[in-house]
Enzyme design. Structure first.
Site, PDB file in Angstrom:
ATOM      1  CB  VAL A   3      14.381 -29.231  -7.865  1.00 40.14           C
ATOM      2  CG1 VAL A   3      13.279 -29.813  -6.979  1.00 40.14           C
ATOM      3  CG2 VAL A   3      13.810 -28.840  -9.236  1.00 40.14           C
TER       4      VAL A   3
ATOM      5  CD  GLN B 261       7.282 -24.688  -1.664  1.00 38.19           C
ATOM      6  OE1 GLN B 261       6.274 -25.302  -2.010  1.00 38.19           O
ATOM      7  NE2 GLN B 261       7.265 -23.383  -1.484  1.00 38.19           N
TER       8      GLN B 261
ATOM      9  CG  HIS C 297       9.329 -29.982  -3.154  1.00 36.47           C
ATOM     10  ND1 HIS C 297       8.509 -28.954  -3.571  1.00 36.47           N
ATOM     11  CD2 HIS C 297       8.728 -30.530  -2.061  1.00 36.47           C
ATOM     12  CE1 HIS C 297       7.449 -28.881  -2.754  1.00 36.47           C
ATOM     13  NE2 HIS C 297       7.577 -29.818  -1.826  1.00 36.47           N
TER      14      HIS C 297
HETATM   15  C1  BJW Z   1       6.985 -14.085  -7.663  1.00 29.66           C
HETATM   16  C2  BJW Z   1       7.721 -13.678  -8.736  1.00 29.66           C
HETATM   17  C3  BJW Z   1       8.735 -12.778  -8.466  1.00 29.66           C
HETATM   18  C4  BJW Z   1       6.317 -15.036  -9.502  1.00 29.66           C
HETATM   19  N1  BJW Z   1       8.937 -12.378  -7.210  1.00 29.66           N
HETATM   20  N2  BJW Z   1       7.190 -13.668  -6.432  1.00 29.66           N
HETATM   21  C5  BJW Z   1      -2.970 -31.474   2.359  1.00 29.66           C
HETATM   22  C6  BJW Z   1      -4.085 -30.977   1.685  1.00 29.66           C
HETATM   23  C7  BJW Z   1      -4.259 -31.259   0.328  1.00 29.66           C
HETATM   24  C8  BJW Z   1      -3.348 -32.035  -0.389  1.00 29.66           C
HETATM   25  C9  BJW Z   1      -2.245 -32.514   0.293  1.00 29.66           C
HETATM   26  C10 BJW Z   1      -2.068 -32.237   1.649  1.00 29.66           C
HETATM   27  N3  BJW Z   1      -0.915 -32.811   2.050  1.00 29.66           N
HETATM   28  C11 BJW Z   1      -0.345 -33.437   0.977  1.00 29.66           C
HETATM   29  C12 BJW Z   1      -1.152 -33.271  -0.118  1.00 29.66           C
HETATM   30  C13 BJW Z   1      -0.923 -33.790  -1.494  1.00 29.66           C
HETATM   31  C14 BJW Z   1       0.078 -32.969  -2.291  1.00 29.66           C
HETATM   32  C15 BJW Z   1      -0.432 -31.519  -2.414  1.00 29.66           C
HETATM   33  O1  BJW Z   1       0.056 -30.610  -1.789  1.00 29.66           O
HETATM   34  N4  BJW Z   1      -1.439 -31.291  -3.246  1.00 29.66           N
HETATM   35  C16 BJW Z   1      -2.026 -29.941  -3.409  1.00 29.66           C
HETATM   36  C17 BJW Z   1      -1.499 -29.275  -4.689  1.00 29.66           C
HETATM   37  C18 BJW Z   1      -3.516 -30.074  -3.426  1.00 29.66           C
HETATM   38  N5  BJW Z   1       1.400 -33.004  -1.677  1.00 29.66           N
HETATM   39  C19 BJW Z   1       2.231 -34.014  -1.833  1.00 29.66           C
HETATM   40  O2  BJW Z   1       1.912 -34.997  -2.487  1.00 29.66           O
HETATM   41  C20 BJW Z   1       3.588 -33.927  -1.170  1.00 29.66           C
HETATM   42  N6  BJW Z   1       3.871 -35.111  -0.435  1.00 29.66           N
HETATM   43  C21 BJW Z   1       3.377 -35.330   0.799  1.00 29.66           C
HETATM   44  O3  BJW Z   1       2.653 -34.535   1.371  1.00 29.66           O
HETATM   45  O4  BJW Z   1       3.783 -36.526   1.390  1.00 29.66           O
HETATM   46  C22 BJW Z   1       3.419 -36.782   2.763  1.00 29.66           C
HETATM   47  C23 BJW Z   1       4.599 -36.470   3.673  1.00 29.66           C
HETATM   48  C24 BJW Z   1       4.717 -35.215   4.221  1.00 29.66           C
HETATM   49  C25 BJW Z   1       5.794 -34.900   5.064  1.00 29.66           C
HETATM   50  C26 BJW Z   1       6.768 -35.863   5.321  1.00 29.66           C
HETATM   51  C27 BJW Z   1       6.657 -37.110   4.751  1.00 29.66           C
HETATM   52  C28 BJW Z   1       5.558 -37.417   3.934  1.00 29.66           C
HETATM   53  C29 BJW Z   1       4.668 -33.800  -2.238  1.00 29.66           C
HETATM   54  C30 BJW Z   1       4.619 -32.512  -2.985  1.00 29.66           C
HETATM   55  C31 BJW Z   1       5.678 -32.505  -4.097  1.00 29.66           C
HETATM   56  C32 BJW Z   1       5.608 -31.272  -4.982  1.00 29.66           C
HETATM   57  N7  BJW Z   1       6.459 -31.436  -6.110  1.00 29.66           N
HETATM   58  C33 BJW Z   1       6.652 -30.356  -7.043  1.00 29.66           C
HETATM   59  C34 BJW Z   1       7.589 -30.849  -8.176  1.00 29.66           C
HETATM   60  C35 BJW Z   1       9.020 -30.937  -7.656  1.00 29.66           C
HETATM   61  C36 BJW Z   1       9.961 -31.423  -8.684  1.00 29.66           C
HETATM   62  C37 BJW Z   1      10.201 -30.452  -9.807  1.00 29.66           C
HETATM   63  O5  BJW Z   1      10.395 -29.248  -9.613  1.00 29.66           O
HETATM   64  O6  BJW Z   1      10.214 -30.943 -10.921  1.00 29.66           O
HETATM   65  O7  BJW Z   1       7.226 -29.223  -6.380  1.00 29.66           O
HETATM   66  S1  BJW Z   1       5.131 -29.694  -7.697  1.00 29.66           S
HETATM   67  C38 BJW Z   1       5.664 -28.017  -7.727  1.00 29.66           C
HETATM   68  O8  BJW Z   1       4.923 -27.191  -6.797  1.00 29.66           O
HETATM   69  C39 BJW Z   1       7.110 -28.041  -7.196  1.00 29.66           C
HETATM   70  C40 BJW Z   1       7.164 -26.809  -6.366  1.00 29.66           C
HETATM   71  O9  BJW Z   1       8.233 -26.888  -5.442  1.00 29.66           O
HETATM   72  C41 BJW Z   1       5.802 -26.788  -5.735  1.00 29.66           C
HETATM   73  C42 BJW Z   1       5.400 -25.447  -5.185  1.00 29.66           C
HETATM   74  O10 BJW Z   1       5.253 -24.496  -6.182  1.00 29.66           O
HETATM   75  P1  BJW Z   1       5.686 -22.986  -5.903  1.00 29.66           P
HETATM   76  O11 BJW Z   1       7.140 -22.915  -5.696  1.00 29.66           O
HETATM   77  O12 BJW Z   1       4.842 -22.400  -4.864  1.00 29.66           O
HETATM   78  O13 BJW Z   1       5.416 -22.337  -7.341  1.00 29.66           O
HETATM   79  P2  BJW Z   1       4.053 -21.657  -7.913  1.00 29.66           P
HETATM   80  O14 BJW Z   1       4.217 -21.582  -9.375  1.00 29.66           O
HETATM   81  O15 BJW Z   1       2.852 -22.341  -7.394  1.00 29.66           O
HETATM   82  O16 BJW Z   1       4.055 -20.204  -7.279  1.00 29.66           O
HETATM   83  C43 BJW Z   1       5.002 -19.227  -7.655  1.00 29.66           C
HETATM   84  C44 BJW Z   1       4.706 -17.981  -6.826  1.00 29.66           C
HETATM   85  O17 BJW Z   1       5.716 -17.036  -7.106  1.00 29.66           O
HETATM   86  C45 BJW Z   1       3.361 -17.317  -7.140  1.00 29.66           C
HETATM   87  O18 BJW Z   1       2.701 -17.013  -5.922  1.00 29.66           O
HETATM   88  C46 BJW Z   1       3.751 -16.025  -7.871  1.00 29.66           C
HETATM   89  O19 BJW Z   1       2.868 -14.938  -7.581  1.00 29.66           O
HETATM   90  C47 BJW Z   1       5.108 -15.767  -7.299  1.00 29.66           C
HETATM   91  N8  BJW Z   1       6.012 -15.037  -8.163  1.00 29.66           N
HETATM   92  N9  BJW Z   1       7.211 -14.333  -9.890  1.00 29.66           N
HETATM   93  C48 BJW Z   1       8.106 -12.873  -6.221  1.00 29.66           C
HETATM   94  N10 BJW Z   1       9.520 -12.299  -9.474  1.00 29.66           N
END
Ligand code: BJW
Ligand code: ZN
Length: 237
Positions: free
Chosen positions: A99, A97, A115
């Site tokens: 970028v 995920q 992403h």
């Molecule tokens: C450690 C550590 C260490 C710390 N060691 N661990 C179903 C239900 C509800 C909502 C939706 C759904 N389906 C879709 C949605 C809507 C939405 C969504 O998910 N909303 C929810 C939040 C409610 N999704 C979308 O809109 C997506 N699009 C979509 O579904 O389109 C339909 C479609 C699907 C399939 C095919 C075609 C069409 C798009 C989502 C886009 C997300 N974009 C972002 C920004 C990207 C650009 C950028 O970076 O600028 O992506 S948001 C942000 O969150 C980014 C990340 O990739 C993403 C995930 O975050 P991540 O990586 O999990 O980070 P954190 O901070 O949350 O977690 C870090 C973790 O690390 C923690 O657990 C810590 O404990 C741990 N950690 N240090 C190990 N040292």
């Protein structure tokens, strides 16, 4: 840990899903939790098309800041452990995920960038996509040669994932003997749903995270700790 290590040794097909936690030890802030703040915003707030059309300069300032951090960062032992793992198994897919491109810089090759890529820009007017690897863009918001507004080549909330990439991620997940999920809160869909898909396909699910997540209880093995320490141990022969 021993059991998980054995599953990885025996696996022929491994799929890995990574999130921001894998780059945390390289100095890149995560989105949620304590590190996830930029100015007065929660880090995910600027990640929408609405935020961008309301204030492209502000959103670009956030990306400029992150591009600077990423350019100055290096892959950490977690990224490197995944390179070693790829070299060891016949079929390996790294679904990320992130970028930041740190998996590529570390040397992983079969990567699905779910992403997008922070080093790519796309024109809202003519649709052209190109690399832009200067960490700090001098003029914000940047403009295309056609005069249109450039946006980062990433996937924001409410936007669809690249179809081919999503299909590749689903396929690798279904086929996996072991699914390893590292450093993600798994709250963002559809990426966060891949762990459940892997389990339905019969894969062993191994989680590595600094904290518990909603995945932890369903995982066959949940290893709690920094990915940069846990992963190198996990992949030891
Ligand atoms: C450690 C550590 C260490 C710390 N060691 N661990 C179903 C239900 C509800 C909502 C939706 C759904 N389906 C879709 C949605 C809507 C939405 C969504 O998910 N909303 C929810 C939040 C409610 N999704 C979308 O809109 C997506 N699009 C979509 O579904 O389109 C339909 C479609 C699907 C399939 C095919 C075609 C069409 C798009 C989502 C886009 C997300 N974009 C972002 C920004 C990207 C650009 C950028 O970076 O600028 O992506 S948001 C942000 O969150 C980014 C990340 O990739 C993403 C995930 O975050 P991540 O990586 O999990 O980070 P954190 O901070 O949350 O977690 C870090 C973790 O690390 C923690 O657990 C810590 O404990 C741990 N950690 N240090 C190990 N040292
Ligand atoms: Zn253009």
């Amino acid at each position: 840990m021993d059991q998980a290590r054995q599953w990885l040794r025996d696996a022929r097909r491994i799929a890995v899903l990574t999130g921001a936690g894998v780059s945390a030890e390289s100095g890149i802030p995560t989105f949620r939790g304590d590190g996830g703040l930029w100015r007065q915003f929660r880090a995910e707030d600027p990640a929408t098309a609405e935020a961008f059309s309301a204030n492209p300069k502000l959103v670009w300032e956030w990306y400029n800041w992150r591009r600077g951090l990423i350019a100055a960062a290096n892959p950490n032992p977690a990224h490197l452990a995944l390179v070693t793992l790829e070299q060891r198994v016949p079929a390996f897919t790294l679904i990320t995920q992130n970028v930041d491109g740190l998996h590529s810089r570390a040397g992983s090759t079969n990567i699905v960038y779910l992403h997008g890529d922070i080093w790519t820009v796309r024109c809202l007017a003519c649709g052209v996509s190109r690399k832009e690897e200067r960490p700090q863009l001098p003029e914000l918001p940047p403009q295309c040669q056609c005069g249109g507004l450039l946006r980062p080549g990433v996937v924001w909330f409410g936007e669809g994932l690249h179809q081919d990439r999503w299909r590749a991620a689903e396929q690798a997940t279904r086929d996996a003997d072991v699914f390893l999920i590292v450093g993600t809160s798994a709250v963002v869909m559809p990426a966060g749903g891949l762990a459940a898909l892997a389990k339905r396909g019969g894969a062993k699910l191994i989680e590595v995270n600094a904290d518990a997540t909603w995945i932890s209880d369903t995982a066959d093995c949940s290893l709690r700790g920094p990915a940069g320490s846990v992963l190198p141990h996990l992949i030891e022969d």
